[in-house]
Design a protein around this motif. Structure first.
Motif: not given
Length: 269
Positions: A97-109
């Protein structure tokens, strides 16, 4: 399996570490630095610090990813306001998932229907999931991947240090003798795993009176003595404030400047 050519630690490993290397890499990904955020005990603000670090690195112009390795207690999506997002699973891998600021995020949720669904898994399954978040997620080109580790020195911390080419670990603590003792265990674990400890961030270090500006210490503990004993440097002290308690994004200018210095100290290492 292990490939020194594509490893973020290429050129920095000792011969003994190369012989025992279990690192696996996805050829699609090119991750230059991996920073683990660790604590010996829960409730010290480790996930919040992970979010603040990742966001500050983005602000500095780096390409950044954030891996939520706390499988049974994932909090990163909510801290970032991404709790309603879901990751796409493709044949080639998992899209973060990519946040508005471009940060790429991965979580089990991002892979379950409801964030309050409990994860009732045994250690090997949890460790395998964390490993997949490294090998199967399409991180692509990153300057930094921040890994939010669960508290303690259990299976997940061991897996991350074995299968990921960790650049270094940041310890999060609070100024309390009991917590320092538990953090010491975590630091000793990293040493046994031949992983560098970049430094310690002391969270909830003090409260600043909103009226007179006086600094009030809430906990009793000798931080300097502990750091000297462990041979670890203090990266910074964070106050107990509602801005930090709420999330890692909406910080005051004072907190932003304070954390910017912490991030600079981590980058220099």
């Amino acid at each position: 399996m292990a490939s020194c050519d594509t490893c973020a630690s290429n050129g920095n490993c000792s011969d003994s570490k190369k012989e025992n290397c279990m690192v696996e890499n996805n050829p699609i990904n090119n991750v230059k630095n991996i920073i683990g955020v660790m604590s010996g005990k829960g409730g010290v603000g480790k996930s919040t610090v992970s979010v603040m670090l990742a966001n500050d690195l983005v602000r500095k112009g780096y390409k950044v990813g954030l891996l939520d390795a706390d499988i049974t207690g994932p909090s990163i999506p909510r801290l970032l306001g991404l709790q309603d997002k879901r990751a796409a699973v493709l044949e080639t891998g998992i899209l973060p998932v990519i946040a508005e600021n471009g940060l790429k995020v991965m979580s089990l949720n991002f892979l379950i229907d409801e964030e309050n669904t409990p994860v009732i898994w045994r250690g090997p399954i949890i460790s395998g999931t964390v490993k997949q978040f490294w090998t199967d997620v399409l991180w692509e080109d990153l300057d930094y991947l921040v890994v939010d580790l669960p508290p303690g020195t259990g299976d997940v911390a061991l897996t991350v240090m074995q299968v990921m080419p960790i650049t270094g670990v940041v310890m999060v603590s609070v100024p309390h003798d009991m917590v320092s003792m538990i953090v010491e265990k975590a630091i000793n674990m990293t040493k046994k795993m031949d992983v560098d400890v970049i430094g310690v961030i002391e969270n909830m270090s003090y409260i600043k009176c909103p009226d007179c500006g006086k600094t009030i210490k809430m906990f009793e503990g000798n931080t300097e003595e502990f750091l000297d004993k462990m041979g670890i440097k203090l990266l910074g002290e964070l106050p107990m404030t509602k801005e930090i308690a709420r999330d890692g994004i909406n910080k005051s200018d004072e907190i932003a400047k304070m954390f910017e210095k912490i991030t600079d100290g981590i980058i220099k290492e």
